[in-house]
Design a protein around this motif. Structure first.
Motif, PDB file in Angstrom:
ATOM      1  N   ASP A  91       0.820  -1.221   0.158  1.00 42.44           N
ATOM      2  CA  ASP A  91      -0.072   0.309   0.200  1.00 42.44           C
ATOM      3  C   ASP A  91       0.779   1.184  -0.075  1.00 42.44           C
ATOM      4  O   ASP A  91       0.930   2.074   0.882  1.00 42.44           O
ATOM      5  CB  ASP A  91      -0.764  -0.210   1.260  1.00 42.44           C
ATOM      6  CG  ASP A  91      -2.076   1.133   0.958  1.00 42.44           C
ATOM      7  OD1 ASP A  91      -1.995   1.487   0.194  1.00 42.44           O
ATOM      8  OD2 ASP A  91      -3.019   0.802   2.256  1.00 42.44           O
ATOM      9  N   PRO A  92       1.418   1.363  -1.330  1.00 42.31           N
ATOM     10  CA  PRO A  92       2.508   2.594  -1.028  1.00 42.31           C
ATOM     11  C   PRO A  92       1.984   4.079  -1.033  1.00 42.31           C
ATOM     12  O   PRO A  92       0.327   4.014  -1.589  1.00 42.31           O
ATOM     13  CB  PRO A  92       3.079   2.334  -2.756  1.00 42.31           C
ATOM     14  CG  PRO A  92       2.556   1.331  -3.228  1.00 42.31           C
ATOM     15  CD  PRO A  92       1.466   0.674  -2.049  1.00 42.31           C
ATOM     16  N   TYR A  93       2.894   5.327  -0.901  1.00 40.41           N
ATOM     17  CA  TYR A  93       1.514   6.506  -1.474  1.00 40.41           C
ATOM     18  C   TYR A  93       2.383   6.473  -3.065  1.00 40.41           C
ATOM     19  O   TYR A  93       3.773   6.310  -3.464  1.00 40.41           O
ATOM     20  CB  TYR A  93       3.000   6.951  -0.527  1.00 40.41           C
ATOM     21  CG  TYR A  93       2.407   7.001   1.048  1.00 40.41           C
ATOM     22  CD1 TYR A  93       1.112   7.099   1.409  1.00 40.41           C
ATOM     23  CD2 TYR A  93       3.504   6.693   1.841  1.00 40.41           C
ATOM     24  CE1 TYR A  93       1.443   6.228   3.048  1.00 40.41           C
ATOM     25  CE2 TYR A  93       2.965   6.607   2.905  1.00 40.41           C
ATOM     26  CZ  TYR A  93       1.967   6.611   3.456  1.00 40.41           C
ATOM     27  OH  TYR A  93       1.996   6.179   4.972  1.00 40.41           O
ATOM     28  N   GLY A  94       1.020   7.581  -4.052  1.00 34.72           N
ATOM     29  CA  GLY A  94       1.804   6.782  -5.011  1.00 34.72           C
ATOM     30  C   GLY A  94       1.469   5.942  -6.125  1.00 34.72           C
ATOM     31  O   GLY A  94       1.268   4.712  -5.329  1.00 34.72           O
ATOM     32  N   SER A  95       3.278   5.438  -6.581  1.00 32.34           N
ATOM     33  CA  SER A  95       2.820   5.005  -8.047  1.00 32.34           C
ATOM     34  C   SER A  95       3.095   3.122  -6.542  1.00 32.34           C
ATOM     35  O   SER A  95       4.304   3.662  -6.290  1.00 32.34           O
ATOM     36  CB  SER A  95       3.675   4.957  -8.913  1.00 32.34           C
ATOM     37  OG  SER A  95       4.198   3.857  -9.810  1.00 32.34           O
ATOM     38  N   VAL A 112      -1.787  -5.248  -3.946  1.00 27.13           N
ATOM     39  CA  VAL A 112      -1.371  -4.380  -4.193  1.00 27.13           C
ATOM     40  C   VAL A 112      -2.702  -2.893  -4.425  1.00 27.13           C
ATOM     41  O   VAL A 112      -3.524  -2.909  -5.157  1.00 27.13           O
ATOM     42  CB  VAL A 112      -0.785  -3.795  -5.455  1.00 27.13           C
ATOM     43  CG1 VAL A 112      -0.150  -1.964  -5.796  1.00 27.13           C
ATOM     44  CG2 VAL A 112      -0.022  -5.240  -5.794  1.00 27.13           C
ATOM     45  N   THR A 113      -2.490  -2.363  -3.445  1.00 28.04           N
ATOM     46  CA  THR A 113      -3.103  -1.040  -3.013  1.00 28.04           C
ATOM     47  C   THR A 113      -2.345   1.051  -3.153  1.00 28.04           C
ATOM     48  O   THR A 113      -1.866   0.911  -2.608  1.00 28.04           O
ATOM     49  CB  THR A 113      -4.089  -0.849  -1.841  1.00 28.04           C
ATOM     50  OG1 THR A 113      -4.669  -2.308  -1.755  1.00 28.04           O
ATOM     51  CG2 THR A 113      -5.072   0.468  -1.659  1.00 28.04           C
ATOM     52  N   CYS A 114      -2.544   1.390  -3.975  1.00 25.16           N
ATOM     53  CA  CYS A 114      -2.121   2.338  -4.372  1.00 25.16           C
ATOM     54  C   CYS A 114      -3.684   4.618  -4.822  1.00 25.16           C
ATOM     55  O   CYS A 114      -3.907   3.789  -5.094  1.00 25.16           O
ATOM     56  CB  CYS A 114      -1.557   2.675  -5.221  1.00 25.16           C
ATOM     57  SG  CYS A 114      -1.645   2.181  -7.502  1.00 25.16           S
TER      58      CYS A 114
END
Length: 260
Positions: free
Chosen positions: A207-211, A231-233
């Protein structure tokens, strides 16, 4: 003769110039949040550690991993036990005609031959190995431990030392130290270190910030064959085809459904 009252000795000064009896500045204020079965604390001044908008996403992730565990462990003869779920709800075939035959077989089974089960909050030796690459407060990992059955271990990783310290606190608060292991490392390096088949994770959650592009190469190499990559973004609109040129510049590909 009367003795003059002596003044008590002054407390020694500390290295930082304050005295031991002086009141120290209060610690950073913290906020407590209850979500799902988990209860976490995080710095109220830093909202990055908790995003309430993503609660539905975390609910969905727990549900998806639970069903993945049902399939993954079912192939090994292990039945998961989900709180509030009746066994009859997951029976796909009517076995009423074989009831007497099955009952007779069960009576002759040795204790070690009974169907194995995996419950929430318990370590399953043949269960899923889960990695949360960018864990922040550790909320997702803690919810996995409290809501998803059939887990062997959960690694809650973050590059921030402060985040890892907060994770340790939340893990102890929820009593899941036997399942959740906080870890401080660069998520990409950690995943690259688990490329060998025996060391791969069954589930990787990002779950990153941005891409998510910087993490995808390492993730697909660290997830086991037939494993689950979640994957969450915030870049999902681009991935969904809302901006074809931006998608191509970031990912070198075009979404199957793109706006003209």
């Amino acid at each position: 003769m009367e003795r003059k009252a002596q003044k008590p000795p002054s407390p020694p000064a500390m290295e930082n110039g304050t005295r031991s009896w002086e009141e120290r500045p209060p610690a950073d204020p913290v906020a407590t949040v209850t979500e799902g079965a988990a209860k976490i604390v995080f710095p109220s001044a830093n909202e990055v550690f908790y995003n309430p908008v993503q609660e539905f996403n975390r609910d969905l992730t727990c549900a998806v991993i639970t069903e993945f565990a049902r399939i993954h462990l079912g192939a090994k003869g292990i039945q998961i036990k989900v709180p509030g779920e009746k066994d009859s709800e997951k029976i796909a075939v009517d076995l009423s005609d074989q009831e007497e035959e099955t009952a007779g077989k069960n009576e002759n089974l040795a204790p070690g031959d009974w169907p194995r089960t995996a419950a929430v909050g318990e370590i399953c030796e043949e269960g899923l190995r889960v990695l949360e690459g960018l864990a922040a407060s550790g909320l997702r990992s803690i919810r996995f431990a409290l809501e998803v059955p059939g887990l062997q271990s959960v690694v809650a990783n973050d590059a921030s030392a402060r985040a890892v310290e907060l994770m340790h606190r939340n893990v102890e608060l929820n009593g899941v130290a036997h399942l959740v292991q906080p870890n401080q490392a660069d998520a990409r390096m950690l995943m690259y270190q688990h490329q060998k088949a025996p060391e791969r994770f069954d589930v990787i959650d990002l779950d990153p910030y941005g891409s998510p592009a910087p993490f995808l190469d390492a993730a697909v190499q660290a997830v086991s064959d037939g494993g689950l990559l979640c994957v969450t973004c915030t870049d999902m609109a681009v991935l969904a085809g809302n901006s074809g040129e931006t998608c191509y510049s970031k990912y070198g590909a075009m979404a199957l459904k793109s706006r003209a």
